[in-house]
Scaffold this motif. Structure first.
Motif, mmCIF file in Angstrom:
data_model
loop_
_atom_site.group_PDB
_atom_site.id
_atom_site.type_symbol
_atom_site.label_atom_id
_atom_site.label_comp_id
_atom_site.label_asym_id
_atom_site.label_seq_id
_atom_site.Cartn_x
_atom_site.Cartn_y
_atom_site.Cartn_z
ATOM 1 N N TYR A 1 0.801 -1.219 0.000
ATOM 2 C CA TYR A 1 0.000 0.000 0.000
ATOM 3 C C TYR A 1 0.835 1.271 0.000
ATOM 4 C CZ TYR A 1 -3.757 -3.210 1.225
ATOM 5 O OH TYR A 1 -4.665 -4.242 1.218
ATOM 6 N N ARG A 2 2.114 1.162 -0.286
ATOM 7 C CA ARG A 2 2.992 2.333 -0.190
ATOM 8 C C ARG A 2 2.620 3.403 -1.203
ATOM 9 N NH1 ARG A 2 9.045 0.674 0.146
ATOM 10 N NH2 ARG A 2 8.189 -0.064 2.151
ATOM 11 N N ALA A 3 2.155 3.028 -2.356
ATOM 12 C CA ALA A 3 1.855 4.006 -3.411
ATOM 13 C C ALA A 3 0.445 4.577 -3.319
ATOM 14 C CB ALA A 3 2.060 3.371 -4.787
ATOM 15 N N ARG A 4 -0.300 4.246 -2.279
ATOM 16 C CA ARG A 4 -1.691 4.707 -2.166
ATOM 17 C C ARG A 4 -1.812 5.798 -1.109
ATOM 18 N NH1 ARG A 4 -5.761 -0.333 -2.216
ATOM 19 N NH2 ARG A 4 -7.059 1.388 -1.459
ATOM 20 N N PRO A 5 -2.209 7.011 -1.522
ATOM 21 C CA PRO A 5 -2.324 8.110 -0.553
ATOM 22 C C PRO A 5 -3.388 7.863 0.507
ATOM 23 C CG PRO A 5 -2.263 8.948 -2.813
ATOM 24 C CD PRO A 5 -2.445 7.468 -2.906
ATOM 25 N N ASP A 6 -4.443 7.093 0.178
ATOM 26 C CA ASP A 6 -5.508 6.889 1.151
ATOM 27 C C ASP A 6 -5.078 6.017 2.327
ATOM 28 O OD1 ASP A 6 -5.269 4.784 -0.677
ATOM 29 O OD2 ASP A 6 -7.307 4.082 -0.294
ATOM 30 N N THR A 7 -3.926 5.355 2.225
ATOM 31 C CA THR A 7 -3.438 4.529 3.331
ATOM 32 C C THR A 7 -2.273 5.173 4.074
ATOM 33 O OG1 THR A 7 -1.886 3.331 1.882
ATOM 34 C CG2 THR A 7 -4.121 2.447 2.072
ATOM 35 N N GLU A 8 -1.992 6.431 3.754
ATOM 36 C CA GLU A 8 -0.810 7.066 4.352
ATOM 37 C C GLU A 8 -0.936 7.190 5.868
ATOM 38 O OE1 GLU A 8 1.811 11.198 3.918
ATOM 39 O OE2 GLU A 8 0.044 10.846 2.650
ATOM 40 N N TRP A 9 -2.121 7.608 6.351
ATOM 41 C CA TRP A 9 -2.293 7.746 7.792
ATOM 42 C C TRP A 9 -2.134 6.402 8.482
ATOM 43 C CZ3 TRP A 9 -5.327 5.605 11.534
ATOM 44 C CH2 TRP A 9 -5.318 6.241 12.781
ATOM 45 N N GLY A 10 -2.726 5.355 7.947
ATOM 46 C CA GLY A 10 -2.621 4.035 8.556
ATOM 47 C C GLY A 10 -1.203 3.510 8.561
ATOM 48 N N ARG A 11 -0.460 3.729 7.478
ATOM 49 C CA ARG A 11 0.926 3.254 7.436
ATOM 50 C C ARG A 11 1.804 4.019 8.433
ATOM 51 N NH1 ARG A 11 3.224 4.627 3.241
ATOM 52 N NH2 ARG A 11 1.602 5.772 2.113
ATOM 53 N N THR A 12 1.538 5.316 8.546
ATOM 54 C CA THR A 12 2.307 6.111 9.515
ATOM 55 C C THR A 12 2.007 5.668 10.945
ATOM 56 O OG1 THR A 12 2.250 8.008 8.009
ATOM 57 C CG2 THR A 12 2.797 8.452 10.307
ATOM 58 N N ARG A 13 0.747 5.457 11.240
ATOM 59 C CA ARG A 13 0.345 5.005 12.574
ATOM 60 C C ARG A 13 0.913 3.628 12.887
ATOM 61 N NH1 ARG A 13 -0.944 7.166 17.357
ATOM 62 N NH2 ARG A 13 -2.501 5.937 18.485
ATOM 63 N N LEU A 14 0.909 2.754 11.887
ATOM 64 C CA LEU A 14 1.460 1.411 12.082
ATOM 65 C C LEU A 14 2.954 1.469 12.338
ATOM 66 C CD1 LEU A 14 1.100 -1.659 12.029
ATOM 67 C CD2 LEU A 14 1.356 -1.558 9.534
ATOM 68 N N LEU B 1 0.652 -7.629 16.885
ATOM 69 C CA LEU B 1 1.145 -6.889 15.723
ATOM 70 C C LEU B 1 0.173 -7.006 14.546
ATOM 71 C CD1 LEU B 1 3.372 -5.239 14.421
ATOM 72 C CD2 LEU B 1 4.556 -7.371 13.865
ATOM 73 N N LEU B 2 -0.346 -8.213 14.303
ATOM 74 C CA LEU B 2 -1.289 -8.380 13.198
ATOM 75 C C LEU B 2 -2.623 -7.686 13.489
ATOM 76 C CD1 LEU B 2 -0.612 -12.109 12.244
ATOM 77 C CD2 LEU B 2 0.133 -10.035 11.043
ATOM 78 N N ALA B 3 -3.025 -7.659 14.767
ATOM 79 C CA ALA B 3 -4.242 -6.919 15.120
ATOM 80 C C ALA B 3 -4.051 -5.415 14.896
ATOM 81 C CB ALA B 3 -4.620 -7.202 16.566
ATOM 82 N N LEU B 4 -2.858 -4.912 15.187
ATOM 83 C CA LEU B 4 -2.568 -3.510 14.935
ATOM 84 C C LEU B 4 -2.616 -3.203 13.442
ATOM 85 C CD1 LEU B 4 -1.601 -0.721 15.948
ATOM 86 C CD2 LEU B 4 0.756 -1.580 15.721
ATOM 87 N N ALA B 5 -2.021 -4.079 12.630
ATOM 88 C CA ALA B 5 -2.080 -3.895 11.174
ATOM 89 C C ALA B 5 -3.512 -3.964 10.669
ATOM 90 C CB ALA B 5 -1.217 -4.950 10.485
ATOM 91 N N GLU B 6 -4.296 -4.843 11.268
ATOM 92 C CA GLU B 6 -5.713 -4.961 10.902
ATOM 93 C C GLU B 6 -6.456 -3.659 11.164
ATOM 94 O OE1 GLU B 6 -9.655 -6.998 10.564
ATOM 95 O OE2 GLU B 6 -7.677 -7.795 10.114
ATOM 96 N N ASN B 7 -6.258 -3.073 12.341
ATOM 97 C CA ASN B 7 -7.022 -1.889 12.725
ATOM 98 C C ASN B 7 -6.566 -0.630 12.010
ATOM 99 O OD1 ASN B 7 -8.631 -3.342 14.572
ATOM 100 N ND2 ASN B 7 -7.065 -3.158 16.160
ATOM 101 N N THR B 8 -5.294 -0.508 11.720
ATOM 102 C CA THR B 8 -4.777 0.723 11.134
ATOM 103 C C THR B 8 -4.797 0.722 9.610
ATOM 104 O OG1 THR B 8 -2.525 -0.179 11.287
ATOM 105 C CG2 THR B 8 -3.287 1.223 13.104
ATOM 106 N N LEU B 9 -4.537 -0.420 8.996
ATOM 107 C CA LEU B 9 -4.414 -0.469 7.541
ATOM 108 C C LEU B 9 -5.631 -1.072 6.855
ATOM 109 C CD1 LEU B 9 -0.764 -1.417 6.466
ATOM 110 C CD2 LEU B 9 -2.121 0.556 5.805
ATOM 111 N N VAL B 10 -6.122 -2.185 7.353
ATOM 112 C CA VAL B 10 -7.125 -2.953 6.612
ATOM 113 C C VAL B 10 -8.542 -2.524 6.952
ATOM 114 C CG1 VAL B 10 -7.892 -5.283 6.026
ATOM 115 C CG2 VAL B 10 -5.498 -4.875 6.593
ATOM 116 N N ARG B 11 -8.790 -2.112 8.193
ATOM 117 C CA ARG B 11 -10.155 -1.769 8.589
ATOM 118 C C ARG B 11 -10.742 -0.612 7.767
ATOM 119 N NH1 ARG B 11 -12.248 -3.098 13.364
ATOM 120 N NH2 ARG B 11 -10.893 -4.910 13.098
ATOM 121 N N PRO B 12 -9.990 0.468 7.479
ATOM 122 C CA PRO B 12 -10.555 1.510 6.600
ATOM 123 C C PRO B 12 -10.899 0.979 5.205
ATOM 124 C CG PRO B 12 -8.678 2.367 7.799
ATOM 125 C CD PRO B 12 -8.682 0.891 8.039
#
Length: 335
Positions: free
Chosen positions: A151-164, A177-188
């Motif tokens: 998801y590095r090239a997608r602006p809509d995931t920038e906040w989630g990647r930064t938070r992760l 760790l996987l739950a954190l990735a789930e909540n920050t990146l995949v849930r939106p």
């Protein structure tokens, strides 16, 4: 002296008497219409999952090879004839033919890249499941790194990647760790996919209810479901091409048919209709609601297939909730 009239029984002819005025409409008989079955969606599922026989596949393969050879020879003779007759025009035709073949090769390469991307997401989901089962923190970190790359090239995931990136160092186990990735990146991304499912369910329900043409509802259901599955794959990073989307659709429909989820259940429309109201609706409107509800089931299955991480326990969206969200307003507007 006045004569008193004779009295006696008086007969009235009731058949000639005018009928009393009707002050209210007669009650409508309570007819039990056959319950809608979602025929359009079930037909679309059979079309999507139908696998041609080996002889049929061989026939179409040979036919396509023969047609390709005939078209290639005809194009070659056409270009050579024009080169001999008018060299300038002939070379223009030659350049157009080369451009056409080049575009076909580019499209084929894009289809292969789309199939490879879908396979990559599938492998990522399996890797995450393995890391979660084995409690392997190192493997979980590798999965998170692959998610960040995806998801590095997608602006809509920038906040989630930064938070992760900020919080991943605090996680000392694979599950956290996987739950954190789930909540920050995949849930939106889940919320965006759910909106696509709701839109497709409304479209299928509306077309089925309003278009009385034969097979039009089947075509609308199949087209809307293909588009929905393609959009869900794009939301999760799949970017499936034509062949990839069709293969994904077959996988989703095959899963639904195998599990019996294409058959309508009494609990599917209960949040929208309640009780036995479905049997008292018009036939077309009832079929529209059932087809829309089955489309929501297809959408949930597509989300499971396209998601880079498997759902955590209790986090999987329920088709009933999506049905209520998508069709509740539609039902209220019709009644």
């Amino acid at each position: 002296m006045t004569k008193t009239p004779k009295t006696g029984p008086v007969l009235f002819d009731l058949e000639d008497a005018p009928a009393p005025p009707v002050t209210e409409a007669a009650p409508v008989p309570d007819t039990d219409l056959p319950a809608p079955t979602g025929a359009a969606m079930q037909m679309a599922a059979r079309v999507a999952t139908r696998r041609p026989a080996r002889l049929t596949r061989l026939f179409w393969g040979v036919t396509m090879a023969l047609l390709t050879a005939m078209i290639s020879v005809a194009a070659w003779d056409f270009v050579n004839a024009w080169i001999a007759r008018a060299p300038v025009i002939g070379w223009i035709f030659a350049a157009l033919s080369i451009t056409f073949v080049t575009l076909l090769l580019i499209m084929a390469l894009r289809e292969l890249a789309a199939l490879r991307r879908l396979t990559r997401i599938d492998g990522l989901r399996h890797a995450a499941a393995t890391a979660l089962e084995t409690h392997d923190l190192k493997s979980a970190r590798a999965v998170v790194d692959r998610l960040d790359t995806l998801y590095r090239a997608r602006p809509d995931t920038e906040w989630g990647r930064t938070r992760l990136a900020e919080l991943r160092g605090d996680q000392m186990d694979a599950a956290g760790l996987l739950a954190l990735a789930e909540n920050t990146l995949v849930r939106p991304l889940d919320r965006a996919a759910e909106r696509e499912v709701e839109a497709a369910a409304r479209q299928v329900a509306t077309v089925t209810a309003l278009v009385p043409l034969a097979l039009a509802d089947v075509a609308a259901a199949l087209t809307a479901n293909l588009r929905m599955i393609r959009r869900i794959a794009e939301i999760y990073g799949g970017r499936g091409g034509l062949l990839g989307s069709w293969r994904l659709t077959r996988a989703v429909m095959t899963h639904l048919v195998a599990t019996g989820a294409v058959a309508v259940g009494d609990d599917l429309l209960e949040p929208v209709l309640g009780g036995s109201i479905l049997g008292k609706l018009s036939r077309r409107f009832g079929e529209g609601l059932v087809n829309g509800a089955l489309t929501a089931r297809v959408g949930v299955a597509a989300m499971e297939v396209c998601r880079p991480l498997a759902y955590l326990p209790g986090q999987r969206p329920k088709a009933r909730g999506l049905v209520k969200q998508a069709l509740g307003g539609l039902f209220q507007s019709k009644t």
